[in-house]
Design a protein around this motif. Structure first.
Motif, PDB file in Angstrom:
ATOM      1  N   PRO A   1       0.820  -1.225   0.000  1.00 43.04           N
ATOM      2  CA  PRO A   1       0.000   0.000   0.000  1.00 43.04           C
ATOM      3  C   PRO A   1       0.848   1.267   0.000  1.00 43.04           C
ATOM      4  N   LEU A   2       2.052   1.220   0.578  1.00 39.28           N
ATOM      5  CA  LEU A   2       2.900   2.409   0.585  1.00 39.28           C
ATOM      6  C   LEU A   2       3.384   2.778  -0.822  1.00 39.28           C
ATOM      7  N   CYS A   3       3.521   1.793  -1.683  1.00 37.56           N
ATOM      8  CA  CYS A   3       3.938   2.067  -3.067  1.00 37.56           C
ATOM      9  C   CYS A   3       2.765   2.545  -3.919  1.00 37.56           C
TER      10      CYS A   3
ATOM     11  N   ALA B   1      -1.999   6.653  -6.317  1.00 34.40           N
ATOM     12  CA  ALA B   1      -3.455   6.579  -6.437  1.00 34.40           C
ATOM     13  C   ALA B   1      -4.109   7.863  -5.938  1.00 34.40           C
ATOM     14  N   ALA B   2      -3.551   8.463  -4.879  1.00 30.88           N
ATOM     15  CA  ALA B   2      -4.117   9.692  -4.330  1.00 30.88           C
ATOM     16  C   ALA B   2      -3.823  10.898  -5.218  1.00 30.88           C
ATOM     17  N   GLY B   3      -2.707  10.866  -5.929  1.00 31.88           N
ATOM     18  CA  GLY B   3      -2.364  11.960  -6.826  1.00 31.88           C
ATOM     19  C   GLY B   3      -1.626  13.099  -6.167  1.00 31.88           C
ATOM     20  N   THR B   4      -1.417  13.053  -4.875  1.00 31.73           N
ATOM     21  CA  THR B   4      -0.693  14.118  -4.182  1.00 31.73           C
ATOM     22  C   THR B   4       0.509  13.518  -3.465  1.00 31.73           C
ATOM     23  N   ALA B   5       1.523  14.340  -3.303  1.00 33.30           N
ATOM     24  CA  ALA B   5       2.725  13.900  -2.585  1.00 33.30           C
ATOM     25  C   ALA B   5       2.594  14.274  -1.123  1.00 33.30           C
ATOM     26  N   ASN B   6       2.596  13.318  -0.270  1.00 30.63           N
ATOM     27  CA  ASN B   6       2.486  13.531   1.166  1.00 30.63           C
ATOM     28  C   ASN B   6       3.846  13.226   1.787  1.00 30.63           C
ATOM     29  N   PRO B   7       4.462  14.164   2.506  1.00 32.52           N
ATOM     30  CA  PRO B   7       5.780  13.918   3.086  1.00 32.52           C
ATOM     31  C   PRO B   7       5.786  12.760   4.091  1.00 32.52           C
TER      32      PRO B   7
ATOM     33  N   LEU C   1       3.887  10.049   3.966  1.00 36.87           N
ATOM     34  CA  LEU C   1       3.863   8.808   3.189  1.00 36.87           C
ATOM     35  C   LEU C   1       5.216   8.540   2.551  1.00 36.87           C
ATOM     36  N   ASP C   2       5.875   9.603   2.055  1.00 40.36           N
ATOM     37  CA  ASP C   2       7.217   9.445   1.491  1.00 40.36           C
ATOM     38  C   ASP C   2       8.212   8.959   2.547  1.00 40.36           C
ATOM     39  N   ALA C   3       8.115   9.499   3.751  1.00 45.50           N
ATOM     40  CA  ALA C   3       9.014   9.089   4.831  1.00 45.50           C
ATOM     41  C   ALA C   3       8.783   7.622   5.192  1.00 45.50           C
ATOM     42  N   ALA C   4       7.513   7.215   5.249  1.00 46.53           N
ATOM     43  CA  ALA C   4       7.205   5.816   5.568  1.00 46.53           C
ATOM     44  C   ALA C   4       7.694   4.887   4.459  1.00 46.53           C
ATOM     45  N   LEU C   5       7.502   5.297   3.201  1.00 42.25           N
ATOM     46  CA  LEU C   5       7.969   4.480   2.074  1.00 42.25           C
ATOM     47  C   LEU C   5       9.484   4.390   2.057  1.00 42.25           C
TER      48      LEU C   5
ATOM     49  N   LEU D   1      10.413  11.458  -2.634  1.00 41.18           N
ATOM     50  CA  LEU D   1      10.551  10.152  -3.280  1.00 41.18           C
ATOM     51  C   LEU D   1       9.485   9.917  -4.345  1.00 41.18           C
ATOM     52  N   THR D   2       8.222  10.098  -4.009  1.00 39.50           N
ATOM     53  CA  THR D   2       7.177   9.792  -4.990  1.00 39.50           C
ATOM     54  C   THR D   2       7.156  10.805  -6.131  1.00 39.50           C
ATOM     55  N   GLU D   3       7.419  12.086  -5.841  1.00 39.78           N
ATOM     56  CA  GLU D   3       7.485  13.074  -6.925  1.00 39.78           C
ATOM     57  C   GLU D   3       8.678  12.811  -7.827  1.00 39.78           C
ATOM     58  N   GLY D   4       9.788  12.366  -7.250  1.00 38.83           N
ATOM     59  CA  GLY D   4      10.952  12.010  -8.063  1.00 38.83           C
ATOM     60  C   GLY D   4      10.662  10.836  -8.982  1.00 38.83           C
TER      61      GLY D   4
END
Length: 167
Positions: A81-83, A88-94, A96-100, A157-160
């Motif tokens: 789910p972290l990936c 799926a949400a379409g937004t970058a959440n810091p 969530l990025d830290a957890a991933l 991470l996710t935006e990159g």
């Protein structure tokens, strides 16, 4: 390869097919063009104790065994789910990025630690094993610091990953 089968072809031509036997000096090696050479020498063969000595029972440790395996599975399942969630949400959440990033570092460290444990046994390669463990720890810390820096000083991470995917 032809030289490998040369004496065999003479033998086949002189005898009927029902009585084919290879000469003692004949070597048949499929897919080999040269002599067999070992890439690495075998590790040191050490026997500790005698044949009648009992096997030492290791001390119980909660960090190994079934708890360790359960922790590995928990991290692997948590990464699914972290990936998917940030994309799926379409937004970058810091958060969530830290957890991933944390899950990626832990998952990679555990996997490479299993490789070091399997390929560098403590009994056969004590110094090399110690070096490889410290090399893995150093690499893990380096990757964690790099991901933290990328998360705090760059796009995250996710935006990159999104930018690389669209590039």
């Amino acid at each position: 390869m032809a030289s490998t089968f040369r004496s065999t072809t003479r033998l086949l031509a002189s005898r009927p097919t029902s009585a084919i036997r290879l000469l003692p000096h004949t070597r048949v090696a499929a897919f080999h063009a040269s002599q067999r050479q070992q890439i690495l020498p075998p590790g040191p063969q050490v026997v500790q104790g005698t044949v009648n000595d009992p096997v030492p029972i290791p001390t119980p440790n909660a960090a190994h065994g079934s708890y360790h395996w359960a922790f590995e599975r928990l991290i692997a399942l948590g990464m699914v789910p972290l990936c998917v969630a940030p994309f799926a949400a379409g937004t970058a959440n810091p958060a969530l990025d830290a957890a991933l990033g944390t899950a990626l570092v832990l998952h990679s460290h555990i996997g490479f630690d299993a490789c070091v444990t399997d390929y560098f046994p403590k009994r056969q390669y004590p110094k090399l094993r110690s070096f490889m463990v410290w090399l893995l720890r150093g690499a893990t810390v380096t990757v964690a610091v790099g991901l933290f820096s990328f998360q705090t000083n760059d796009v995250g991470l996710t935006e990159g990953v999104k930018k690389m995917w669209k590039a």
